[in-house]
Design a protein around this motif. Sequence first.
Motif, mmCIF file in Angstrom:
data_model
loop_
_atom_site.group_PDB
_atom_site.id
_atom_site.type_symbol
_atom_site.label_atom_id
_atom_site.label_comp_id
_atom_site.label_asym_id
_atom_site.label_seq_id
_atom_site.Cartn_x
_atom_site.Cartn_y
_atom_site.Cartn_z
ATOM 1 N N LEU A 126 -66.154 -17.690 53.110
ATOM 2 C CA LEU A 126 -64.961 -18.125 52.363
ATOM 3 C C LEU A 126 -65.368 -19.051 51.224
ATOM 4 O O LEU A 126 -64.873 -18.943 50.099
ATOM 5 N N ALA A 127 -66.319 -19.945 51.519
ATOM 6 C CA ALA A 127 -66.807 -20.881 50.503
ATOM 7 C C ALA A 127 -67.376 -20.110 49.319
ATOM 8 O O ALA A 127 -67.137 -20.461 48.153
ATOM 9 N N GLN A 128 -68.117 -19.063 49.617
ATOM 10 C CA GLN A 128 -68.703 -18.239 48.572
ATOM 11 C C GLN A 128 -67.607 -17.627 47.691
ATOM 12 O O GLN A 128 -67.737 -17.568 46.471
ATOM 13 N N ASP A 129 -66.511 -17.220 48.345
ATOM 14 C CA ASP A 129 -65.404 -16.664 47.565
ATOM 15 C C ASP A 129 -64.694 -17.730 46.729
ATOM 16 O O ASP A 129 -64.187 -17.450 45.661
ATOM 17 N N TRP A 147 -60.615 -9.749 58.191
ATOM 18 C CA TRP A 147 -61.367 -10.716 57.381
ATOM 19 C C TRP A 147 -60.939 -10.661 55.909
ATOM 20 O O TRP A 147 -60.852 -11.699 55.255
ATOM 21 N N ILE A 148 -60.673 -9.441 55.451
ATOM 22 C CA ILE A 148 -60.211 -9.317 54.059
ATOM 23 C C ILE A 148 -58.893 -10.074 53.896
ATOM 24 O O ILE A 148 -58.700 -10.833 52.943
ATOM 25 N N ASN A 149 -57.999 -9.909 54.882
ATOM 26 C CA ASN A 149 -56.708 -10.607 54.831
ATOM 27 C C ASN A 149 -56.870 -12.119 54.888
ATOM 28 O O ASN A 149 -56.045 -12.864 54.381
ATOM 29 N N GLU A 150 -57.935 -12.569 55.527
ATOM 30 C CA GLU A 150 -58.166 -14.015 55.602
ATOM 31 C C GLU A 150 -58.806 -14.551 54.323
ATOM 32 O O GLU A 150 -59.051 -15.745 54.206
ATOM 33 N N LYS A 209 -66.962 -7.992 48.233
ATOM 34 C CA LYS A 209 -68.148 -8.373 47.448
ATOM 35 C C LYS A 209 -68.981 -9.411 48.208
ATOM 36 O O LYS A 209 -70.207 -9.298 48.314
ATOM 37 N N THR A 210 -68.300 -10.418 48.729
ATOM 38 C CA THR A 210 -69.006 -11.456 49.490
ATOM 39 C C THR A 210 -69.606 -10.887 50.772
ATOM 40 O O THR A 210 -70.753 -11.171 51.107
ATOM 41 N N MET A 211 -68.834 -10.060 51.473
ATOM 42 C CA MET A 211 -69.357 -9.486 52.719
ATOM 43 C C MET A 211 -70.608 -8.671 52.445
ATOM 44 O O MET A 211 -71.569 -8.694 53.210
ATOM 45 N N LYS A 212 -70.600 -7.955 51.310
ATOM 46 C CA LYS A 212 -71.795 -7.185 50.943
ATOM 47 C C LYS A 212 -72.963 -8.117 50.661
ATOM 48 O O LYS A 212 -74.094 -7.856 51.062
ATOM 49 N N LEU A 238 -80.172 -22.062 59.453
ATOM 50 C CA LEU A 238 -78.858 -22.467 58.951
ATOM 51 C C LEU A 238 -78.272 -21.251 58.249
ATOM 52 O O LEU A 238 -78.894 -20.701 57.330
ATOM 53 N N TYR A 239 -77.093 -20.831 58.693
ATOM 54 C CA TYR A 239 -76.499 -19.634 58.115
ATOM 55 C C TYR A 239 -76.026 -19.902 56.683
ATOM 56 O O TYR A 239 -75.308 -20.867 56.433
ATOM 57 N N GLY A 240 -76.457 -19.045 55.767
ATOM 58 C CA GLY A 240 -76.024 -19.171 54.369
ATOM 59 C C GLY A 240 -76.969 -19.997 53.510
ATOM 60 O O GLY A 240 -76.766 -20.109 52.302
ATOM 61 N N LEU A 241 -78.016 -20.562 54.129
ATOM 62 C CA LEU A 241 -78.897 -21.456 53.362
ATOM 63 C C LEU A 241 -79.594 -20.721 52.219
ATOM 64 O O LEU A 241 -79.724 -21.260 51.117
ATOM 65 N N ASP A 242 -80.032 -19.487 52.476
ATOM 66 C CA ASP A 242 -80.733 -18.746 51.411
ATOM 67 C C ASP A 242 -79.799 -18.485 50.229
ATOM 68 O O ASP A 242 -80.171 -18.662 49.074
ATOM 69 N N ILE A 243 -78.559 -18.108 50.549
ATOM 70 C CA ILE A 243 -77.631 -17.740 49.474
ATOM 71 C C ILE A 243 -77.095 -18.977 48.745
ATOM 72 O O ILE A 243 -76.834 -18.941 47.544
#
Length: 374
Positions: free
Chosen positions: A249-252, A152-155, A160-163, A222-227
């Motif tokens: 990825l969008a967050q990054d 995932w890091i390579n992708e 930071k985002t994963m955390k 919905l995944y990610g809605l809170d963030i």
Amino acid sequence: MIDKDYLLELITEEQILRMLERFGAVPFGAIKDKEIWFQTICHSGNSHKLCYFRESKSFYCYTNCGQMSLFNFAMKVKNCTFPEAITFVANEIGISNRYGFNTMYISSNQELMKIDRYIQIRRHAKKEIKQLPKIETNILNYFEDDVFYTGWINEGISIKTMKEFGIHWYELQKHIIIPHTNVNGELVGIRRRSLQEKDAKNKYMPEIIQGVTYAHSLNLNLYGLDIHLNGIKKSKKVLIVESEKSVMLAQDYYGEDTFVVATCGFNISNWQRDMLLSLGVEEVILGYDKDFDVLEFEDYDPDSEEYKKYERFVNRIYSLAHKFTSYCRTYVLWDNLGLLQKKDSPFDRGKEVLETLMKNKIEINTEREEENTY
Ligand SMILES: [Zn+2]
């Protein structure tokens, strides 16, 4: 053809239970608030791991079939095509193609329902939409919080985002642990991405810990809605994607301005639509995975099996877009330029490719205008 969303609104639980009974399945154990369990007749199984979600009228088979709409379920049991399943369900509730509503009647009726719903949604914009119940977060202590999958890091997904998304690692099973939270940030379910060879066909599933399945109805979240809530409210836009990974990825790519959420499947439920509309969203963009290459099918034999599959995929995207067309501006990301590989999400080839796709997004209008376009 009879509209499936309309049928789903119309059919009652009693009718669904009666249908299941005729298929040979009766409720196993007590009827719970949110769910009813059945024998896995979807794949002729003997275990009682078929769950019917009462609110969304959908199914989840934990042994074999995964998530199923009422119609997918009927397809499995009757071993028939999707249109046949729709006709079957329609007949179950007394609507027939020959004697029932004709298409015009359905669509005008549907228009009325849409308008009605639109007024309802706008009027209740501030009313809170029911959230999935939270589960205790201490279950996450079971996993490592400082081990991250290099794939995932390579992708391009940063640690930071994963955390930020609470990604953990389950060493014993070689699972990436993906906590799912509701709009308030409360834990409601845990999914896992397995790195084991044996799970190659079922990479993403609910996690099971000491016999307890941490599944939740994907249709009611919905995944990610809170963030990404602030980004959505600020821009009044939402980009809906298929997978958790695309949200990260969008967050990054965009940090706190991100307005991306995932349905975690090739589906958008009424709950998900209503939730997004209640946030004042005025523009919806669908960014589903590229399961078929549009360019490949330009000169294809329209009678071939493969073309029919492609056509079903395109129709599916349009029907998902139509969930929003009466309420707000609706767009679809089509890879007409061949920038993505097959199976890619619009986020998989970097920010520049994503932005080119965004610039070339296609607006989807109401159903009748759209009918002329293909
Ligand atoms: Zn099954």
